[in-house]
Design a protein around this motif. Structure first.
Motif, PDB file in Angstrom:
ATOM      1  N   ASP A 252       0.829  -1.207   0.000  1.00  0.00           N
ATOM      2  CA  ASP A 252       0.000   0.000   0.000  1.00  0.00           C
ATOM      3  C   ASP A 252       0.862   1.256   0.000  1.00  0.00           C
ATOM      4  OD1 ASP A 252      -2.661   1.062  -0.002  1.00  0.00           O
ATOM      5  OD2 ASP A 252      -2.356   1.680   2.068  1.00  0.00           O
ATOM      6  N   LYS A 255       4.641   3.306  -4.496  1.00  0.00           N
ATOM      7  CA  LYS A 255       4.133   4.275  -5.473  1.00  0.00           C
ATOM      8  C   LYS A 255       3.787   3.601  -6.803  1.00  0.00           C
ATOM      9  CE  LYS A 255       4.809   7.612  -2.608  1.00  0.00           C
ATOM     10  NZ  LYS A 255       3.651   8.246  -1.948  1.00  0.00           N
ATOM     11  N   ASN A 271      -3.795  -1.528  -3.952  1.00  0.00           N
ATOM     12  CA  ASN A 271      -3.125  -0.574  -3.077  1.00  0.00           C
ATOM     13  C   ASN A 271      -3.546   0.852  -3.431  1.00  0.00           C
ATOM     14  OD1 ASN A 271      -1.791  -0.233  -5.461  1.00  0.00           O
ATOM     15  ND2 ASN A 271       0.267  -0.230  -4.582  1.00  0.00           N
ATOM     16  N   ARG A 272      -3.007   1.789  -2.663  1.00  0.00           N
ATOM     17  CA  ARG A 272      -3.392   3.196  -2.829  1.00  0.00           C
ATOM     18  C   ARG A 272      -3.020   3.715  -4.213  1.00  0.00           C
ATOM     19  NH1 ARG A 272      -4.560   7.451   0.472  1.00  0.00           N
ATOM     20  NH2 ARG A 272      -4.341   6.076   2.288  1.00  0.00           N
ATOM     21  N   TYR A 274      -2.951   2.123  -6.913  1.00  0.00           N
ATOM     22  CA  TYR A 274      -3.868   1.572  -7.911  1.00  0.00           C
ATOM     23  C   TYR A 274      -5.166   2.377  -7.939  1.00  0.00           C
ATOM     24  CZ  TYR A 274      -6.616  -1.895 -10.480  1.00  0.00           C
ATOM     25  OH  TYR A 274      -7.403  -2.529 -11.407  1.00  0.00           O
ATOM     26  N   TRP A 275      -5.829   2.489  -6.730  1.00  0.00           N
ATOM     27  CA  TRP A 275      -7.135   3.166  -6.784  1.00  0.00           C
ATOM     28  C   TRP A 275      -7.002   4.660  -7.014  1.00  0.00           C
ATOM     29  CZ3 TRP A 275      -8.065   6.641  -2.852  1.00  0.00           C
ATOM     30  CH2 TRP A 275      -7.430   6.437  -1.623  1.00  0.00           C
ATOM     31  N   THR A 276      -5.811   5.211  -6.759  1.00  0.00           N
ATOM     32  CA  THR A 276      -5.587   6.616  -7.131  1.00  0.00           C
ATOM     33  C   THR A 276      -5.436   6.740  -8.646  1.00  0.00           C
ATOM     34  OG1 THR A 276      -4.510   7.010  -5.019  1.00  0.00           O
ATOM     35  CG2 THR A 276      -4.103   8.604  -6.769  1.00  0.00           C
ATOM     36  N   SER A 282     -12.064   5.290  -3.157  1.00  0.00           N
ATOM     37  CA  SER A 282     -11.456   4.506  -2.087  1.00  0.00           C
ATOM     38  C   SER A 282     -11.075   3.145  -2.643  1.00  0.00           C
ATOM     39  CB  SER A 282     -12.413   4.344  -0.895  1.00  0.00           C
ATOM     40  OG  SER A 282     -13.554   3.612  -1.284  1.00  0.00           O
ATOM     41  N   ARG A 283     -10.393   2.366  -1.808  1.00  0.00           N
ATOM     42  CA  ARG A 283      -9.994   1.020  -2.211  1.00  0.00           C
ATOM     43  C   ARG A 283     -11.213   0.130  -2.392  1.00  0.00           C
ATOM     44  NH1 ARG A 283      -7.008   0.225   1.670  1.00  0.00           N
ATOM     45  NH2 ARG A 283      -4.962   0.540   0.723  1.00  0.00           N
TER      46      ARG A 283
END
Length: 853
Positions: A252, A255, A271-272, A274-276, A282-283
């Motif tokens: 998570d 980068k 992980n963060r 990915y969903w960013t 959110s995840r």
């Protein structure tokens, strides 16, 4: 006699109102005479008195008839009272007998219940004293806990009470920490718990905590083999779960987009990054909505690749934030699903393109130079040349663009007569091409047939190949003019230097000098003209100093020694000024003499030496004073401590609570002062160089345990836990066990002073290549740089967030004793990240110093 008072006699016999009056008076008298008023009132208020009164009347009548003697009122009253008392006694006896029977019955019942309770208690103790469980019971009034039962020896649990309650000594650190937190929650909040703990011997235990109205109970149960396997599985599950959480936390934090898929190909976790990247809020939203990072074609390619092998590695492109990026994708498929990771290589492509642009820019730049440049690769093929190269050798463009090798180019130049013919052409060419096997630049001089002189430099490249630079030396005239300019600049520089400079030729005559030289020696202008011999200048300068160095200057300038050595020194003139000189032999045979006015520096140095001597004397006085006072203090302190302990003995006599408190304060304060005095004496012994170490086998485990025991009360006072990690430590090493224990005690005391409450101090020991390394870490505020510079200085106590202010000797003693062992001490600290003191001891020191330097 009846004849004497017949009226009264008749009254006594026949009764009537007088009898009633008598009965009333009799009842009142019984009330006054009876020892138990309620029985008298009972007799007076019941019909039992009637028979007694009738009996009294009949007795009186019979007495009169028998004796013919008149009975007075007093006798009647006395007889009635007697009869009443007898009746009351009879009733009391009856009541007492009945009460005794009831009491005997209750006692019998109580004895039976007591016997049942004793039997139940014996059964409970028999159950609790089994070898497979141990129970700790804390009363509600914070008294010491009771411990019942015992555990098998193979569990590694100690039988001794204090050692058993120190869970960190026989349980694994993670289990000990969890149990400490659970016990605290049980006693403070009544929170029940069920744990599976692992001892240091590797045996699992089931621990249950329950809260009753008046007690807190913790039960340790040794598990059966099946339960042990289950407990081990639970522990392994906890470890695997912790590692799983750690890995997910790492992923998570990356980068780079990371994802997990189930066997049916649906997203399971991202992980963060990915969903960013997929612009999900959110995840959970990214997983729920199935937002894909890669396109359908890329996913199909991954699925097709997984049919053949589990690992997919390829560079794919996708759109993020409206821009297309290139990612290096690695995806692995297993039995329970797949996992993938994407690394953005767009920046690398950008850097590659930037590199290519830079190379083209450099090529364009080199193409504009007047110096001929040619670059050959590792295969000796021509890869670049500028216009100056083509112009210098007059070669056609087609030949140069055919990437000829270096040997062919040389043969072409030779055949066209553009380079001079060499006596041994093959050897000359091999010598030139040896630059491809060299690591340093090579230099050659070519004299061309057209009269040009070319300086050829071959510079090897790190990845192979050579860059050839051909410099036309026709620019020599320009370089000579630059040289003359540089000489003039040098002359102006020398004239404005604060140092005096004089240069003499091999014939002893002055070549040049600057004004500072004449000023320092107070020479006239005609005495420093070029061509003046050094002997004349010597005669002029000798009058300014009594023992001058000019005789040596003359010998250095005019001497013919095979070895020309430079020299330097210092001379004091008669006016008090001090000059520092240097004699330098130049490569062309000349000698340069320089002078620097260091009068101020010498005065400052002299003052510093005097101050240093004064400081040394002061330090010696301080050491003598400290040593004398320390020895003078130790004797009365020993007496104070002895008398304090004597007063505390019961044989001396009872003390009040306040007196006992004052006595305890005196004892503790005296012990602290004695410790400080002993520390001062140890440091004085170290400084004197007479301290000797008792080198023996130091057992790491017992030494660490002894030091921890010394600070246990202080740690408990602030609810500080001590975590000991000696798994990687050797069993023993060579050293002074007493001094090592003293070092660890000072480190733990220092850490306890700065560690926050309810925190943990970590004491670890491990074996390194240098020896044995002890480290103590606390989560305190850390040390700022200004404090860190003076942390080992003596008598400099620092609070810096600590609870108490000491004498400032703890870390000084640590450093002195560690260095006595031949070890080192270092501190790793910083604001808001605690402090770690690391002491390294050699495992087998070859030579132990007698005293710290």
């Amino acid at each position: 006699m009846p004849g004497e008072d017949p009226l009264k006699a008749g009254q006594a016999v026949t009764g009537g109102h007088q009898d009633s009056a008598i009965r009333g008076r009799l009842t009142a008298m019984i009330h006054r005479v009876s020892p138990r008023g309620h029985f008298a009132r009972l007799l007076a208020s019941t019909a039992l008195l009637i028979p007694f009164h009738n009996a009294t009347a009949r007795a009186q009548e019979a007495a009169v008839k028998a004796n013919s003697v008149p009975i007075g009122t007093i006798e009647v009253i006395q007889l009635a009272v007697t009869i009443g008392v007898l009746g009351a006694a009879l009733i009391s006896a009856i009541v007492l007998i009945r009460e005794r029977q009831r009491t005997a019955t209750e006692n019998g019942e109580l004895r039976g219940r007591l016997a049942d309770a004793n039997a139940a208690l014996q059964r409970s103790e028999a159950l609790l004293n089994l070898r497979d469980q141990r129970v700790v019971v804390w009363p509600a009034d914070n008294r010491k806990p009771d411990i019942v039962g015992s555990l098998p020896i193979e569990t590694g649990s100690p039988e001794e009470r204090a050692a058993f309650l120190a869970f960190g000594r026989w349980l694994m650190p993670r289990s000990a920490a969890a149990l400490e937190n659970a016990v605290a929650a049980l006693r403070e909040k009544g929170t029940s718990f069920d744990l599976v703990a692992e001892t240091q011997a590797g045996a699992p235990l089931e621990i249950q905590g329950r809260k009753s109205a008046a007690h807190s109970i913790v039960r340790f149960v040794s598990l059966s083999e099946a339960h042990r396997n289950l407990a081990r599985l639970k522990l392994e599950h906890q470890q695997v779960a912790a590692e799983h959480d750690t890995m997910l936390g790492l992923f998570d934090a990356l980068k780079m987009p990371f994802w997990l898929r189930s066997t049916d190909g649906r997203l399971k976790w991202v992980n963060r990054a990915y969903w960013t990247a997929v612009e999900a809020p959110s995840r959970d939203a990214a997983v729920r909505d199935g937002r894909e990072f890669l396109g359908s074609q890329a996913r199909d390619a991954i699925a097709s690749q997984h049919d053949q092998r589990p690992v997919f590695e390829q560079t794919l492109s996708t759109v993020i934030g409206g821009d297309r990026h290139v990612f290096s994708v690695t995806d692995f498929a297993g039995a329970g699903g797949s996992a993938g990771l994407a690394y953005d290589v767009s920046a690398a492509d950008t850097v590659r393109e930037e590199y290519e642009r830079t190379v083209r820019s450099h090529a364009d730049t080199l193409d504009q130079l007047n110096t001929a440049v040619a670059i050959f690769d590792a295969d000796e093929k021509l890869r670049f040349h500028n216009q100056a190269f083509q112009k210098l050798w007059g070669l056609d463009t087609a030949f140069l663009h055919s990437t000829p090798d270096n040997a062919l180019l040389l043969d072409r130049l030779r055949s066209e007569g553009k380079i001079a013919e060499q006596p041994e052409w093959r050897r000359w060419k091999e010598n030139l091409l040896s630059a491809y096997r060299s690591v340093e630049p090579v230099e050659h001089w070519w004299h061309l047939p057209d009269g040009k002189t070319i300086r050829v430099v071959g510079n090897p490249q790190p990845k192979g190949g050579v860059t050839w630079v051909f410099e036309n030396l026709t620019e020599k005239i320009d370089l000579e003019s630059r040289y003359q300019t540089a000489v003039r600049v040098q002359g102006e520089t020398l004239d404005n230097l604060a140092e005096g400079v004089a240069v003499f030729g091999p014939d002893g005559r002055l070549r040049l000098s600057n004004p500072a030289f004449a000023t320092m020696w107070d020479l006239p202008n005609d005495a420093v003209q070029p061509g003046i011999h050094v002997s004349l200048i010597r005669d002029l300068c000798a009058v300014r100093t009594t023992d001058g160095p000019w005789a040596g200057f003359v010998a250095a300038v005019t001497g013919f020694d095979d070895e020309r050595r430079n020299g330097h020194g210092q001379v004091t003139l008669q006016d008090g000024s001090t000059l520092r000189y240097a004699v330098i032999h130049l490569p062309n045979g000349q000698v340069m003499i320089t002078f620097v006015d260091v009068t101020d520096s010498v005065n400052v140095e002299r003052a510093l030496k005097e101050k240093n001597d004064a400081l040394l004397k002061s330090d010696q006085l301080k050491n003598d004073f400290v040593q004398h006072v320390s020895y003078e203090l130790r004797s009365p302190l020993t007496n104070i401590i002895g008398f304090t302990e004597l007063l505390s003995l019961p044989a001396t006599g009872p003390l009040t609570t306040r007196q006992q408190e004052y006595l305890d304060h005196i004892g503790s304060s005296s012990s602290v002062l004695l410790t400080i005095v002993n520390d001062i004496l140890d440091l004085a012994t170290v400084d004197a160089g007479i301290m000797q170490l008792d080198i023996s086998e130091v057992r790491v485990e017992s030494t660490v345990a002894a030091a921890a025991e010394l600070v246990a009360d202080r740690l408990d006072e602030h609810a500080i836990r001590l975590g000991v990690d000696i798994a990687a430590a050797p069993k023993n090493f060579h050293g002074d066990e007493t001094r090592v224990r003293q070092i660890l005690y000072n480190l733990l005391s220092n850490a306890a002073n700065y560690a926050p409450e309810n925190s943990t101090i970590a004491l670890s020991c491990r074996e390194t290549a240098e020896g044995v390394e002890f480290s103590v870490h606390d989560d305190g505020p850390g040390m700022p740089p200004d404090v860190l510079d003076s942390v080992f200085r003596r008598f400099e106590p620092r609070v810096n967030g600590g609870r108490r202010r000491g004498a400032g000797l703890g870390l000084s003693i640590v450093k002195s004793f560690v260095e006595l062992h031949g070890g080192t001490v270092r501190i790793e600290t910083g604001e808001n990240r605690g402090t770690t003191v690391i002491c390294t001891f050699p495992a087998a020191p070859a030579g132990i110093r007698a005293a710290a330097e």
